[in-house]
Design a protein around this motif. Structure first.
Motif, PDB file in Angstrom:
ATOM      1  N   ALA A 134       1.441  -2.208   3.479  1.00  0.00           N
ATOM      2  CA  ALA A 134       3.212  -3.098   3.604  1.00  0.00           C
ATOM      3  C   ALA A 134       4.268  -2.192   4.443  1.00  0.00           C
ATOM      4  O   ALA A 134       5.427  -3.053   4.557  1.00  0.00           O
ATOM      5  CB  ALA A 134       3.869  -4.316   2.853  1.00  0.00           C
ATOM      6  N   ALA A 137       2.508   1.572   9.228  1.00  0.00           N
ATOM      7  CA  ALA A 137       1.350   1.004   9.941  1.00  0.00           C
ATOM      8  C   ALA A 137       1.055  -0.215   9.813  1.00  0.00           C
ATOM      9  O   ALA A 137       0.380  -1.083  10.928  1.00  0.00           O
ATOM     10  CB  ALA A 137       0.031   2.045   9.010  1.00  0.00           C
ATOM     11  N   ASN A 157      -0.062  -6.273  -0.843  1.00  0.00           N
ATOM     12  CA  ASN A 157       0.099  -4.056  -1.078  1.00  0.00           C
ATOM     13  C   ASN A 157       1.234  -3.895  -2.116  1.00  0.00           C
ATOM     14  O   ASN A 157       0.935  -5.577  -3.262  1.00  0.00           O
ATOM     15  CB  ASN A 157       1.748  -4.091  -0.208  1.00  0.00           C
ATOM     16  N   ARG A 158       0.604  -3.442  -3.470  1.00  0.00           N
ATOM     17  CA  ARG A 158       0.586  -2.832  -4.750  1.00  0.00           C
ATOM     18  C   ARG A 158       2.432  -3.221  -5.059  1.00  0.00           C
ATOM     19  O   ARG A 158       2.870  -4.170  -5.661  1.00  0.00           O
ATOM     20  CB  ARG A 158       0.336  -1.295  -4.206  1.00  0.00           C
ATOM     21  N   THR A 159       3.315  -3.126  -4.019  1.00  0.00           N
ATOM     22  CA  THR A 159       4.680  -3.180  -4.102  1.00  0.00           C
ATOM     23  C   THR A 159       4.576  -4.881  -3.621  1.00  0.00           C
ATOM     24  O   THR A 159       4.645  -5.059  -2.249  1.00  0.00           O
ATOM     25  CB  THR A 159       5.813  -2.900  -3.992  1.00  0.00           C
ATOM     26  N   LYS A 162       7.475  -6.002  -0.683  1.00  0.00           N
ATOM     27  CA  LYS A 162       7.253  -5.054   0.485  1.00  0.00           C
ATOM     28  C   LYS A 162       6.514  -5.981   1.189  1.00  0.00           C
ATOM     29  O   LYS A 162       6.658  -6.182   1.984  1.00  0.00           O
ATOM     30  CB  LYS A 162       6.866  -3.988   1.040  1.00  0.00           C
ATOM     31  N   MET A 202      -6.474   8.877   2.547  1.00  0.00           N
ATOM     32  CA  MET A 202      -6.372  10.051   4.034  1.00  0.00           C
ATOM     33  C   MET A 202      -6.618  11.292   3.010  1.00  0.00           C
ATOM     34  O   MET A 202      -6.356  11.831   2.021  1.00  0.00           O
ATOM     35  CB  MET A 202      -4.604  10.019   3.785  1.00  0.00           C
ATOM     36  N   VAL A 225      -6.669   2.497   9.232  1.00  0.00           N
ATOM     37  CA  VAL A 225      -6.167   3.299  10.307  1.00  0.00           C
ATOM     38  C   VAL A 225      -6.209   4.326   9.636  1.00  0.00           C
ATOM     39  O   VAL A 225      -5.660   5.648  10.883  1.00  0.00           O
ATOM     40  CB  VAL A 225      -4.587   2.795  10.036  1.00  0.00           C
ATOM     41  N   GLY A 248      -9.454   5.270  12.550  1.00  0.00           N
ATOM     42  CA  GLY A 248      -8.723   5.474  13.235  1.00  0.00           C
ATOM     43  C   GLY A 248      -8.738   6.268  14.708  1.00  0.00           C
ATOM     44  O   GLY A 248      -7.493   6.166  14.597  1.00  0.00           O
TER      45      GLY A 248
HETATM   46  P1  NAP Z   1       3.998   4.662   4.837  1.00  0.00           P
HETATM   47  O1  NAP Z   1       5.372   3.602   5.319  1.00  0.00           O
HETATM   48  O2  NAP Z   1       4.756   5.849   4.092  1.00  0.00           O
HETATM   49  O3  NAP Z   1       3.695   2.982   3.455  1.00  0.00           O
HETATM   50  C1  NAP Z   1       2.666   3.201   2.939  1.00  0.00           C
HETATM   51  C2  NAP Z   1       1.601   2.237   2.242  1.00  0.00           C
HETATM   52  O4  NAP Z   1       0.556   2.993   1.459  1.00  0.00           O
HETATM   53  C3  NAP Z   1       2.797   1.271   1.495  1.00  0.00           C
HETATM   54  O5  NAP Z   1       1.921  -0.070   1.878  1.00  0.00           O
HETATM   55  C4  NAP Z   1       2.163   1.366  -0.078  1.00  0.00           C
HETATM   56  O6  NAP Z   1       2.376   0.993  -0.461  1.00  0.00           O
HETATM   57  C5  NAP Z   1       0.577   1.973   0.389  1.00  0.00           C
HETATM   58  N1  NAP Z   1       0.454   2.887  -0.731  1.00  0.00           N
HETATM   59  C6  NAP Z   1       0.178   4.846  -1.363  1.00  0.00           C
HETATM   60  N2  NAP Z   1       0.283   4.866  -2.126  1.00  0.00           N
HETATM   61  C7  NAP Z   1      -0.472   3.726  -2.368  1.00  0.00           C
HETATM   62  C8  NAP Z   1      -1.470   3.987  -3.770  1.00  0.00           C
HETATM   63  N3  NAP Z   1      -1.601   4.532  -4.860  1.00  0.00           N
HETATM   64  N4  NAP Z   1      -1.829   2.288  -4.200  1.00  0.00           N
HETATM   65  C9  NAP Z   1      -1.377   1.578  -3.393  1.00  0.00           C
HETATM   66  N5  NAP Z   1      -0.893   1.181  -2.099  1.00  0.00           N
HETATM   67  C10 NAP Z   1      -0.400   2.134  -1.864  1.00  0.00           C
HETATM   68  O7  NAP Z   1       2.795   4.779   5.353  1.00  0.00           O
HETATM   69  P2  NAP Z   1       2.380   4.382   7.077  1.00  0.00           P
HETATM   70  O8  NAP Z   1       3.453   4.509   8.303  1.00  0.00           O
HETATM   71  O9  NAP Z   1       2.498   3.047   7.032  1.00  0.00           O
HETATM   72  O10 NAP Z   1       1.137   5.436   6.780  1.00  0.00           O
HETATM   73  C11 NAP Z   1       0.178   4.163   6.475  1.00  0.00           C
HETATM   74  C12 NAP Z   1      -1.665   5.198   6.713  1.00  0.00           C
HETATM   75  O11 NAP Z   1      -1.607   5.231   8.787  1.00  0.00           O
HETATM   76  C13 NAP Z   1      -1.244   7.318   6.736  1.00  0.00           C
HETATM   77  O12 NAP Z   1      -2.496   7.094   6.597  1.00  0.00           O
HETATM   78  C14 NAP Z   1      -0.362   7.146   8.255  1.00  0.00           C
HETATM   79  O13 NAP Z   1      -1.388   8.552   8.494  1.00  0.00           O
HETATM   80  C15 NAP Z   1      -1.787   6.113   8.784  1.00  0.00           C
HETATM   81  N6  NAP Z   1      -1.816   6.215  10.542  1.00  0.00           N
HETATM   82  C16 NAP Z   1      -2.048   6.067  11.402  1.00  0.00           C
HETATM   83  C17 NAP Z   1      -2.624   6.183  12.532  1.00  0.00           C
HETATM   84  C18 NAP Z   1      -2.523   5.852  14.041  1.00  0.00           C
HETATM   85  O14 NAP Z   1      -2.494   6.054  14.834  1.00  0.00           O
HETATM   86  N7  NAP Z   1      -4.100   5.671  13.188  1.00  0.00           N
HETATM   87  C19 NAP Z   1      -1.027   5.641  13.302  1.00  0.00           C
HETATM   88  C20 NAP Z   1       0.470   5.354  12.524  1.00  0.00           C
HETATM   89  C21 NAP Z   1      -0.113   5.459  10.704  1.00  0.00           C
HETATM   90  P3  NAP Z   1       4.346   1.035  -1.443  1.00  0.00           P
HETATM   91  O15 NAP Z   1       4.555  -0.362  -0.788  1.00  0.00           O
HETATM   92  O16 NAP Z   1       3.791  -0.268  -2.623  1.00  0.00           O
HETATM   93  O17 NAP Z   1       4.258   1.952  -1.635  1.00  0.00           O
END
Ligand code: NAP
Length: 287
Positions: A134, A137, A157-159, A162, A202, A225, A248
């Protein structure tokens, strides 16, 4: 960074951490293909430094734009002089553009998801999709699924708070798509698409242990992604469960080409260019 070392025009990517970013390599390959001079720098900026850093950039000559990555995609919305309607609706921006001292914020992640799903012939319309995550991305993914007229998108989502916030903010933009927030993927219809939009899987992060929905359509797709490693634990797990895997990397390339268009007003997009850039990055993400 000494400005004299930079060849104009220049762009970059800001985030923390930033060393893992593939964007510098991607843009150097793009500049080579287009035979155009372009300097592109990764710049480590933490949350406390973001506002003064961006204020200081207004006076930097020849700066065209910045990509924005973790953890700033939401924070930059409040710091820009103008925010595109799409970035506003998504609630996240991944591109900043600088013109005449003004800083504008845009979202090209949506376009990256949209183009990836369409060009890989993923059926979204009138179907149910499950999106894990959530954050920024996930917001782009849900927005693209709304544009593609999904019948239902379940945001897991875990949280939970959100996920609920995402649903509350995005639902008004897509009256034909039902958005649902949950903490698990126990949906009672067969899904056509599952998406990992968390950072799990990742390189260097915990592998995904997501529990997939109980029923999937025969041509269901699993889209991650996360692009490094190329075959993520989520994709391996989903492939074993019968889903067609989709990584992704194409999203990364598509959102970068859309950013280039915002910065330079030129649309360098073609399937051939996308494939060439993906192949150039492939070596980096293999493993
Ligand atoms: P973000 O805003 O920090 O969101 C991270 C998400 O991951 C949150 O929903 C979080 O849940 C969840 N999460 C993290 N650790 C977790 C765990 N241990 N267990 C369960 N859920 C967990 O990050 P973002 O910007 O969305 O990016 C997410 C990923 O997308 C990254 O790896 C980024 O590199 C990738 N990405 C790729 C592209 C592409 O072009 N391919 C573009 C953008 C992003 P909570 O809300 O519970 O913390």
């Amino acid at each position: 960074m000494a400005e004299s070392q930079l060849t104009p025009p220049w762009c970059g990517v800001i985030g923390q951490p930033i060393t893992h970013s593939l964007s510098p390599l991607l843009f150097s390959k793009l500049a080579q293909r287009l035979q155009t001079p372009l300097a592109y720098r990764p710049i480590e900026v933490g949350p406390a430094a973001l506002k003064p850093f961006l204020l200081g950039l207004r006076a930097v000559p020849l700066l065209v734009g910045l990509n924005v990555t973790l953890p700033h995609k939401r924070a930059v919305l409040g710091l820009a002089d103008w925010v595109s309607a799409e970035a506003q609706a998504v609630g996240a921006a991944n591109v900043l553009a600088f013109t005449h001292g003004d800083m504008t914020a845009h979202n090209t992640d949506v376009m990256g998801v949209h183009a990836t799903l369409v060009s890989n012939r993923v059926q979204v319309a009138a179907r149910t999709a499950v999106v894990f995550g959530a954050g920024g991305a996930a917001r782009a993914v849900v927005y693209a699924l709304g544009q593609l007229k999904a019948a239902q998108v379940v945001v897991v989502n875990r949280t939970l708070a959100k996920a609920r916030c995402l649903v509350r903010e995005l639902q008004p933009h897509f009256p034909a798509t039902v958005l649902v927030a949950r903490q698990d993927a126990q949906v009672d219809v067969a899904v056509g698409l599952v998406v990992n939009a968390t950072s799990l899987g990742m390189q260097g992060q915990a592998p995904s242990n997501m529990v997939l929905p109980p029923w999937a359509l025969p041509d269901a797709v699993a889209f991650d992604v996360v692009y490094r490693p190329a075959v993520t634990p989520f994709l391996r797990h989903a492939r074993r469960a019968g889903y067609r895997p989709l990584g992704g990397l194409q999203m990364l390339v598509e959102q970068a080409l859309a950013a280039y268009e915002i910065w330079f007003g030129a649309w360098p997009h073609s399937q051939k260019l996308t494939r060439t850039l993906m192949a150039a990055l492939q070596r980096e993400v293999r493993g």
